[in-house]
Design a protein around this motif. Structure first.
Motif, mmCIF file in Angstrom:
data_model
loop_
_atom_site.group_PDB
_atom_site.id
_atom_site.type_symbol
_atom_site.label_atom_id
_atom_site.label_comp_id
_atom_site.label_asym_id
_atom_site.label_seq_id
_atom_site.Cartn_x
_atom_site.Cartn_y
_atom_site.Cartn_z
ATOM 1 N N THR A 169 5.300 35.946 4.721
ATOM 2 C CA THR A 169 4.336 34.851 4.722
ATOM 3 C C THR A 169 4.850 33.797 5.685
ATOM 4 O O THR A 169 5.999 33.354 5.576
ATOM 5 C CB THR A 169 4.147 34.251 3.314
ATOM 6 N N ILE A 170 3.994 33.419 6.645
ATOM 7 C CA ILE A 170 4.337 32.398 7.631
ATOM 8 C C ILE A 170 3.205 31.380 7.644
ATOM 9 O O ILE A 170 2.055 31.721 7.957
ATOM 10 C CB ILE A 170 4.516 33.000 9.045
ATOM 11 N N ASP A 171 3.520 30.137 7.268
ATOM 12 C CA ASP A 171 2.525 29.059 7.225
ATOM 13 C C ASP A 171 1.243 29.487 6.509
ATOM 14 O O ASP A 171 0.137 29.263 6.981
ATOM 15 C CB ASP A 171 2.216 28.547 8.640
ATOM 16 N N GLY A 172 1.401 30.161 5.363
ATOM 17 C CA GLY A 172 0.269 30.522 4.523
ATOM 18 C C GLY A 172 -0.396 31.846 4.858
ATOM 19 O O GLY A 172 -1.253 32.307 4.107
ATOM 20 N N GLU A 173 -0.020 32.481 5.966
ATOM 21 C CA GLU A 173 -0.587 33.784 6.331
ATOM 22 C C GLU A 173 0.373 34.886 5.893
ATOM 23 O O GLU A 173 1.550 34.862 6.256
ATOM 24 C CB GLU A 173 -0.823 33.878 7.835
ATOM 25 N N HIS A 183 11.388 28.760 3.270
ATOM 26 C CA HIS A 183 12.178 27.723 3.926
ATOM 27 C C HIS A 183 11.601 27.477 5.316
ATOM 28 O O HIS A 183 10.728 28.203 5.782
ATOM 29 C CB HIS A 183 13.647 28.153 4.043
ATOM 30 N N SER A 184 12.092 26.446 5.963
ATOM 31 C CA SER A 184 11.741 26.177 7.356
ATOM 32 C C SER A 184 12.984 25.654 8.052
ATOM 33 O O SER A 184 13.924 25.180 7.413
ATOM 34 C CB SER A 184 10.591 25.174 7.457
ATOM 35 N N HIS A 185 13.005 25.772 9.373
ATOM 36 C CA HIS A 185 14.119 25.275 10.182
ATOM 37 C C HIS A 185 13.615 25.032 11.585
ATOM 38 O O HIS A 185 12.561 25.539 11.985
ATOM 39 C CB HIS A 185 15.295 26.271 10.182
ATOM 40 N N GLU A 186 14.385 24.237 12.329
ATOM 41 C CA GLU A 186 13.972 23.883 13.685
ATOM 42 C C GLU A 186 14.075 25.048 14.664
ATOM 43 O O GLU A 186 13.466 25.031 15.731
ATOM 44 C CB GLU A 186 14.820 22.723 14.208
ATOM 45 N N HIS A 187 14.818 26.071 14.311
ATOM 46 C CA HIS A 187 15.079 27.188 15.214
ATOM 47 C C HIS A 187 13.858 28.071 15.411
ATOM 48 O O HIS A 187 13.104 28.298 14.474
ATOM 49 C CB HIS A 187 16.218 28.052 14.661
ATOM 50 N N LEU A 188 13.672 28.590 16.609
ATOM 51 C CA LEU A 188 12.716 29.658 16.844
ATOM 52 C C LEU A 188 13.328 30.916 16.253
ATOM 53 O O LEU A 188 14.545 31.105 16.321
ATOM 54 C CB LEU A 188 12.482 29.853 18.338
ATOM 55 N N TYR A 211 7.238 36.708 14.525
ATOM 56 C CA TYR A 211 7.691 35.475 15.178
ATOM 57 C C TYR A 211 7.452 34.288 14.254
ATOM 58 O O TYR A 211 6.351 34.129 13.720
ATOM 59 C CB TYR A 211 6.944 35.267 16.495
ATOM 60 N N MET A 212 8.487 33.481 14.037
ATOM 61 C CA MET A 212 8.378 32.260 13.258
ATOM 62 C C MET A 212 8.604 31.064 14.189
ATOM 63 O O MET A 212 9.713 30.868 14.675
ATOM 64 C CB MET A 212 9.422 32.218 12.129
ATOM 65 N N PRO A 213 7.549 30.260 14.436
ATOM 66 C CA PRO A 213 7.722 29.074 15.272
ATOM 67 C C PRO A 213 8.643 28.052 14.611
ATOM 68 O O PRO A 213 8.880 28.098 13.398
ATOM 69 C CB PRO A 213 6.309 28.506 15.397
ATOM 70 N N SER A 214 9.121 27.138 15.388
ATOM 71 C CA SER A 214 9.960 26.054 14.891
ATOM 72 C C SER A 214 9.257 25.317 13.750
ATOM 73 O O SER A 214 8.060 25.023 13.836
ATOM 74 C CB SER A 214 10.243 25.087 16.051
ATOM 75 N N ASN A 215 9.993 25.058 12.676
ATOM 76 C CA ASN A 215 9.537 24.305 11.507
ATOM 77 C C ASN A 215 8.413 24.969 10.708
ATOM 78 O O ASN A 215 7.789 24.322 9.873
ATOM 79 C CB ASN A 215 9.158 22.876 11.887
ATOM 80 N N SER A 216 8.147 26.260 10.937
ATOM 81 C CA SER A 216 7.131 26.953 10.140
ATOM 82 C C SER A 216 7.725 27.285 8.764
ATOM 83 O O SER A 216 8.904 27.606 8.647
ATOM 84 C CB SER A 216 6.663 28.232 10.843
#
Length: 107
Positions: free
Chosen positions: A62-66, A44-49, A77-82
């Protein structure tokens, strides 16, 4: 403000995953997430940090394919919309902190 974990009722998320909403304000929210071995936090993704602390167990994030394996004491750490998701490799607990708070968790 004080929030005692023993007084917080866990809610079901995905199969094998429960969430407790701990302290929060409009700008910040902390949640404790319990995972059974093999359970998943679906992508999933969300606007929240989001910052996650691994309090117990072992997880594959897994974060943005990594994809990396993290263990007790590590953080993520998950950046906004990742786009991110997690698989529990060893029963455990994550502590998630969000900015701003997750209104959708209160519904």
């Amino acid at each position: 403000m004080f929030k005692y974990n023993k007084d917080v009722i866990a809610t079901d998320c995905e199969p094998g995953v429960t969430r407790k909403i701990l302290c929060y304000s409009d700008e910040l929210m902390m949640c404790e997430i319990h995972f059974e071995k093999g359970s998943k936090g679906n992508f999933h993704s969300h606007e929240h940090l989001q910052i996650t602390y691994i309090a117990e167990g072992s997880f594959e994030f897994t974060i943005d394919g990594e994809t990396k394996v993290v263990n007790k004491g590590d953080s993520v750490y998950m950046p906004s919309n990742s786009l991110h998701g997690v698989t529990c490799l060893e029963e455990g607990i994550l502590v998630d902190v969000f900015n701003p708070m997750r209104q959708d968790f209160l519904k």
